[in-house]
Design a protein around this motif. Structure first.
Motif, PDB file in Angstrom:
ATOM      1  N   ASP A   1     -60.709  71.180  39.796  1.00 35.02           N
ATOM      2  CA  ASP A   1     -59.832  71.128  38.629  1.00 35.02           C
ATOM      3  C   ASP A   1     -59.278  72.526  38.365  1.00 35.02           C
ATOM      4  OD1 ASP A   1     -58.492  70.180  36.411  1.00 35.02           O
ATOM      5  OD2 ASP A   1     -60.206  70.418  35.069  1.00 35.02           O
ATOM      6  N   PRO A   2     -58.404  73.006  39.254  1.00 32.25           N
ATOM      7  CA  PRO A   2     -57.904  74.376  39.110  1.00 32.25           C
ATOM      8  C   PRO A   2     -56.956  74.528  37.925  1.00 32.25           C
ATOM      9  CG  PRO A   2     -56.727  73.244  40.864  1.00 32.25           C
ATOM     10  CD  PRO A   2     -57.819  72.312  40.411  1.00 32.25           C
ATOM     11  N   ILE A   3     -56.970  75.718  37.352  1.00 34.62           N
ATOM     12  CA  ILE A   3     -56.051  76.063  36.270  1.00 34.62           C
ATOM     13  C   ILE A   3     -55.002  77.011  36.846  1.00 34.62           C
ATOM     14  CG2 ILE A   3     -55.820  77.218  34.042  1.00 34.62           C
ATOM     15  CD1 ILE A   3     -58.702  76.355  33.439  1.00 34.62           C
ATOM     16  N   GLN A   4     -53.734  76.612  36.752  1.00 35.61           N
ATOM     17  CA  GLN A   4     -52.656  77.392  37.358  1.00 35.61           C
ATOM     18  C   GLN A   4     -51.935  78.197  36.273  1.00 35.61           C
ATOM     19  OE1 GLN A   4     -50.580  75.843  40.743  1.00 35.61           O
ATOM     20  NE2 GLN A   4     -51.578  73.864  40.553  1.00 35.61           N
ATOM     21  N   LEU A   5     -51.888  79.500  36.478  1.00 35.17           N
ATOM     22  CA  LEU A   5     -51.326  80.426  35.499  1.00 35.17           C
ATOM     23  C   LEU A   5     -50.093  81.127  36.076  1.00 35.17           C
ATOM     24  CD1 LEU A   5     -54.661  82.132  34.350  1.00 35.17           C
ATOM     25  CD2 LEU A   5     -53.498  80.191  33.259  1.00 35.17           C
ATOM     26  N   ARG A   6     -49.169  81.427  35.185  1.00 35.66           N
ATOM     27  CA  ARG A   6     -47.990  82.186  35.581  1.00 35.66           C
ATOM     28  C   ARG A   6     -47.811  83.356  34.618  1.00 35.66           C
ATOM     29  NH1 ARG A   6     -41.674  80.541  35.465  1.00 35.66           N
ATOM     30  NH2 ARG A   6     -40.916  82.327  36.651  1.00 35.66           N
ATOM     31  N   LYS A   7     -47.490  84.519  35.168  1.00 38.99           N
ATOM     32  CA  LYS A   7     -47.299  85.710  34.348  1.00 38.99           C
ATOM     33  C   LYS A   7     -45.951  85.639  33.620  1.00 38.99           C
ATOM     34  CE  LYS A   7     -49.958  88.596  37.548  1.00 38.99           C
ATOM     35  NZ  LYS A   7     -49.896  89.737  38.506  1.00 38.99           N
ATOM     36  N   PHE A   8     -45.937  86.168  32.403  1.00 36.64           N
ATOM     37  CA  PHE A   8     -44.693  86.248  31.665  1.00 36.64           C
ATOM     38  C   PHE A   8     -44.448  87.705  31.271  1.00 36.64           C
ATOM     39  CE2 PHE A   8     -48.035  85.368  28.549  1.00 36.64           C
ATOM     40  CZ  PHE A   8     -47.814  86.346  27.590  1.00 36.64           C
ATOM     41  N   PRO A   9     -43.206  88.138  31.147  1.00 39.68           N
ATOM     42  CA  PRO A   9     -42.937  89.529  30.763  1.00 39.68           C
ATOM     43  C   PRO A   9     -43.211  89.749  29.284  1.00 39.68           C
ATOM     44  CG  PRO A   9     -40.881  88.314  30.988  1.00 39.68           C
ATOM     45  CD  PRO A   9     -41.977  87.387  31.445  1.00 39.68           C
ATOM     46  N   PRO A  10     -43.733  90.904  28.899  1.00 42.33           N
ATOM     47  CA  PRO A  10     -43.997  91.162  27.477  1.00 42.33           C
ATOM     48  C   PRO A  10     -42.762  90.982  26.607  1.00 42.33           C
ATOM     49  CG  PRO A  10     -45.006  92.859  28.850  1.00 42.33           C
ATOM     50  CD  PRO A  10     -44.159  92.024  29.759  1.00 42.33           C
ATOM     51  N   GLU A  11     -41.585  91.269  27.178  1.00 36.51           N
ATOM     52  CA  GLU A  11     -40.349  91.164  26.405  1.00 36.51           C
ATOM     53  C   GLU A  11     -40.018  89.727  26.017  1.00 36.51           C
ATOM     54  OE1 GLU A  11     -40.577  92.553  29.436  1.00 36.51           O
ATOM     55  OE2 GLU A  11     -40.711  94.662  28.799  1.00 36.51           O
ATOM     56  N   ALA A  12     -40.665  88.754  26.664  1.00 37.08           N
ATOM     57  CA  ALA A  12     -40.422  87.354  26.330  1.00 37.08           C
ATOM     58  C   ALA A  12     -41.092  86.957  25.022  1.00 37.08           C
ATOM     59  CB  ALA A  12     -40.914  86.441  27.453  1.00 37.08           C
ATOM     60  N   VAL A  13     -41.993  87.804  24.521  1.00 38.47           N
ATOM     61  CA  VAL A  13     -42.703  87.524  23.270  1.00 38.47           C
ATOM     62  C   VAL A  13     -41.932  88.140  22.114  1.00 38.47           C
ATOM     63  CG1 VAL A  13     -44.829  87.898  21.968  1.00 38.47           C
ATOM     64  CG2 VAL A  13     -44.932  87.400  24.421  1.00 38.47           C
ATOM     65  N   ASP A  14     -41.623  87.334  21.114  1.00 39.27           N
ATOM     66  CA  ASP A  14     -40.913  87.846  19.932  1.00 39.27           C
ATOM     67  C   ASP A  14     -41.881  88.256  18.829  1.00 39.27           C
ATOM     68  OD1 ASP A  14     -38.300  88.089  18.304  1.00 39.27           O
ATOM     69  OD2 ASP A  14     -39.566  86.803  17.043  1.00 39.27           O
ATOM     70  N   ARG A  15     -42.929  87.439  18.598  1.00 43.38           N
ATOM     71  CA  ARG A  15     -43.920  87.758  17.565  1.00 43.38           C
ATOM     72  C   ARG A  15     -45.139  86.870  17.768  1.00 43.38           C
ATOM     73  NH1 ARG A  15     -40.063  84.416  15.677  1.00 43.38           N
ATOM     74  NH2 ARG A  15     -40.591  82.772  14.170  1.00 43.38           N
ATOM     75  N   ILE A  16     -46.211  87.209  17.101  1.00 49.02           N
ATOM     76  CA  ILE A  16     -47.447  86.439  17.156  1.00 49.02           C
ATOM     77  C   ILE A  16     -47.793  86.040  15.737  1.00 49.02           C
ATOM     78  CG2 ILE A  16     -49.919  86.498  17.636  1.00 49.02           C
ATOM     79  CD1 ILE A  16     -47.480  88.650  19.593  1.00 49.02           C
ATOM     80  N   ILE A  17     -48.196  84.772  15.575  1.00 51.04           N
ATOM     81  CA  ILE A  17     -48.477  84.230  14.246  1.00 51.04           C
ATOM     82  C   ILE A  17     -49.948  83.804  14.177  1.00 51.04           C
ATOM     83  CG2 ILE A  17     -47.783  82.516  12.524  1.00 51.04           C
ATOM     84  CD1 ILE A  17     -45.154  82.248  14.275  1.00 51.04           C
ATOM     85  N   LEU A  18     -50.694  84.431  13.305  1.00 49.48           N
ATOM     86  CA  LEU A  18     -52.094  84.066  13.114  1.00 49.48           C
ATOM     87  C   LEU A  18     -52.186  82.798  12.279  1.00 49.48           C
ATOM     88  CD1 LEU A  18     -53.574  87.567  12.198  1.00 49.48           C
ATOM     89  CD2 LEU A  18     -53.376  86.520  14.463  1.00 49.48           C
ATOM     90  N   GLY A  19     -53.238  82.018  12.526  1.00 44.11           N
ATOM     91  CA  GLY A  19     -53.464  80.826  11.727  1.00 44.11           C
ATOM     92  C   GLY A  19     -54.026  81.166  10.358  1.00 44.11           C
ATOM     93  N   ALA A  20     -53.948  80.216   9.457  1.00 44.18           N
ATOM     94  CA  ALA A  20     -54.472  80.440   8.095  1.00 44.18           C
ATOM     95  C   ALA A  20     -55.973  80.688   8.119  1.00 44.18           C
ATOM     96  CB  ALA A  20     -54.141  79.230   7.218  1.00 44.18           C
ATOM     97  N   LYS A  21     -56.675  80.178   9.153  1.00 42.95           N
ATOM     98  CA  LYS A  21     -58.128  80.325   9.221  1.00 42.95           C
ATOM     99  C   LYS A  21     -58.578  81.155  10.428  1.00 42.95           C
ATOM    100  CE  LYS A  21     -58.862  75.745   7.111  1.00 42.95           C
ATOM    101  NZ  LYS A  21     -59.449  74.392   7.330  1.00 42.95           N
ATOM    102  N   THR A  22     -57.668  81.925  11.015  1.00 39.76           N
ATOM    103  CA  THR A  22     -58.057  82.762  12.153  1.00 39.76           C
ATOM    104  C   THR A  22     -59.147  83.745  11.734  1.00 39.76           C
ATOM    105  OG1 THR A  22     -55.821  82.624  13.078  1.00 39.76           O
ATOM    106  CG2 THR A  22     -57.225  84.364  13.920  1.00 39.76           C
ATOM    107  N   ARG A  23     -60.251  83.748  12.451  1.00 37.85           N
ATOM    108  CA  ARG A  23     -61.386  84.586  12.084  1.00 37.85           C
ATOM    109  C   ARG A  23     -61.039  86.071  12.210  1.00 37.85           C
ATOM    110  NH1 ARG A  23     -63.518  80.979  15.623  1.00 37.85           N
ATOM    111  NH2 ARG A  23     -64.000  82.617  17.158  1.00 37.85           N
ATOM    112  N   PRO A  24     -61.608  86.929  11.374  1.00 41.47           N
ATOM    113  CA  PRO A  24     -61.284  88.363  11.394  1.00 41.47           C
ATOM    114  C   PRO A  24     -61.461  89.008  12.764  1.00 41.47           C
ATOM    115  CG  PRO A  24     -62.537  87.835   9.424  1.00 41.47           C
ATOM    116  CD  PRO A  24     -62.537  86.596  10.267  1.00 41.47           C
ATOM    117  N   GLU A  25     -62.532  88.632  13.478  1.00 41.84           N
ATOM    118  CA  GLU A  25     -62.739  89.251  14.789  1.00 41.84           C
ATOM    119  C   GLU A  25     -61.657  88.842  15.798  1.00 41.84           C
ATOM    120  OE1 GLU A  25     -65.592  85.642  14.640  1.00 41.84           O
ATOM    121  OE2 GLU A  25     -64.760  87.156  13.263  1.00 41.84           O
TER     122      GLU A  25
END
Length: 308
Positions: free
Chosen positions: A249-273
Motif C-alpha cells: 500500500d505505497p503512498i505516492q508523494l509529489r514535491k511542490f514549490p514553496p511559492e505555490a503556498v499562499d498561506r496556512i490556516i490553523l484550525g480552531a482547535k489546533t494544539r499549541p505544540e
C-alpha cells in the motif's frame, strides 16, 4: 487508452485563484516540513463509489456520429486517390494514374468502388466496433484502468466548510494550506507536458454515453459529496517524486514549490505544540506565507480567517 488524458477535457472552467487542502495535524511533517503532497489512486480514495458506472454505453449517438465523420474523411475521393497512388508506387506501378487504377477496379468488381468501401466499413462498425464498445465488461475495464492508472491531488474551493474541517482536519485540530493555482506547478508536469486542474462534477444516475458530458462521465462523484466543492490535479501512476510506506500500500508523494503556498490556516482547535511546529516550518520554508486562524462564526455557521 494510452493516449487518453483527462487533461484533454475542455469543459472544466478555470479554477479559482486559491484552492484549499484540509490536513490532519500529523501531516505537518510530509507537507510543510517535507514540501510534498500525496497523490492518491482513484481506487483508493475515501469514496467507495469513486470508480463507478457513470454511463450506459461507450458508443452512443455522439460517438457514432464522430466515427461516421472520420469514415467520410478517410474515404473521401482525395484520400482514396492518394492511398491508391501510394499503393501503386509500392508495387512498382507508379507510372499508372490512380484514377485509371480505380476505374479498373470498378470495372472488375462492378458497382461503385467508393460506395462499396463505405458499406464495408459501416458494416464493420455496426457488427464489431459498436458491440465491443458497448459490452458492459469493457466499460467496467475502462473505468477500472482509470482507477488504477490515475492519481489525484484533491483540493476544495472553500476553507470555511464545517464538514471539511471535521472530516479531513482532525475535527478542527488540523490545518489548511491555501494553494495559489496561478503557480506553474498546477499547469505543467515534470515532463514539461501541460496539465490543468479539473473540477469534480456531482451527479447521480447515469449518462447515455461519455460524450454527453466527459467531465461527469470520468471526473464525478455522487451528490452526497457535493459539499466538498472539489478540484483535482491528476498525474499518471509512476509520475510521483517519492514513494513511502509498504509495498502493498505505497503512498505516492509529489514535491511542490514553496511559492505555490499562499498561506496556512490553523484550525480552531489546533494544539499549541502543532501550531508552534507549523510556525517554525513556515518561517523556514514559506516566509512569504502568513499564518492565519479559522475562527468559528456562529451566525453564518462557517469560519472567519483572522491573523495569528
Amino acid at each position: 487508452m494510452d493516449t487518453f488524458s483527462l487533461d484533454d477535457f475542455d469543459k472544466s472552467p478555470p479554477p479559482p485563484r486559491y484552492l484549499y487542502k484540509y490536513l490532519t495535524a500529523e501531516r505537518v511533517g510530509n507537507v510543510l516540513e517535507g514540501g510534498t503532497v500525496r497523490f492518491t489512486p482513484l481506487l483508493d480514495t475515501n469514496d467507495t463509489f469513486e470508480v463507478r458506472s457513470t454511463f450506459d454505453k461507450l458508443a452512443g449517438p455522439k460517438m457514432l456520429s464522430i466515427l461516421a465523420e472520420q469514415m467520410d474523411n478517410t474515404l473521401s475521393e482525395e484520400s482514396v486517390r492518394k492511398l491508391t497512388a501510394d499503393m501503386l508506387k509500392e508495387n512498382g506501378l507508379g507510372f499508372l494514374p490512380p484514377d485509371l487504377a480505380l476505374q479498373f477496379v470498378e470495372q472488375h468488381y462492378g458497382g461503385n468502388f467508393m460506395g462499396m468501401l463505405r458499406q464495408q466499413m459501416q458494416q464493420t462498425v455496426n457488427t464489431m466496433l459498436v458491440p465491443h464498445f458497448n459490452d458492459p465488461e469493457n466499460a467496467k475495464k475502462l473505468l477500472e484502468k482509470l482507477g488504477r492508472d490515475l492519481l489525484c491531488f484533491s483540493l476544495s474551493e472553500r476553507m470555511d466548510s464545517s464538514p471539511m474541517w471535521a472530516h479531513y482536519a482532525d475535527n478542527n485540530a488540523g490545518f489548511v494550506v491555501a494553494f495559489d493555482t496561478a503557480n506553474a506547478w498546477f499547469h505543467q508536469r515534470k515532463s514539461g507536458q501541460k496539465t490543468r486542474l479539473q473540477r469534480v462534477v456531482y451527479f447521480d444516475g447515469k449518462l447515455d454515453e461519455p460524450l454527453e458530458n466527459l467531465q461527469a462521465a470520468f471526473i464525478s462523484k455522487t451528490t452526497d459529496w457535493a459539499y466538498e466543492r472539489e478540484w483535482r490535479l491528476y498525474i499518471k501512476n509512476g509520475e510521483s517524486d517519492l514513494t513511502v510506506g509498504n509495498t502493498d500500500d505505497p503512498i505516492q508523494l509529489r514535491k511542490f514549490p514553496p511559492e505555490a503556498v499562499d498561506r496556512i490556516i490553523l484550525g480552531a482547535k489546533t494544539r499549541p505544540e502543532i501550531a508552534g511546529r507549523i510556525r517554525e516550518a513556515v518561517a523556514s520554508g514559506y516566509p512569504h506565507a502568513p499564518v492565519m486562524r479559522a475562527v468559528p462564526n456562529r451566525q453564518s455557521h462557517t469560519y472567519d480567517e483572522v491573523p495569528e
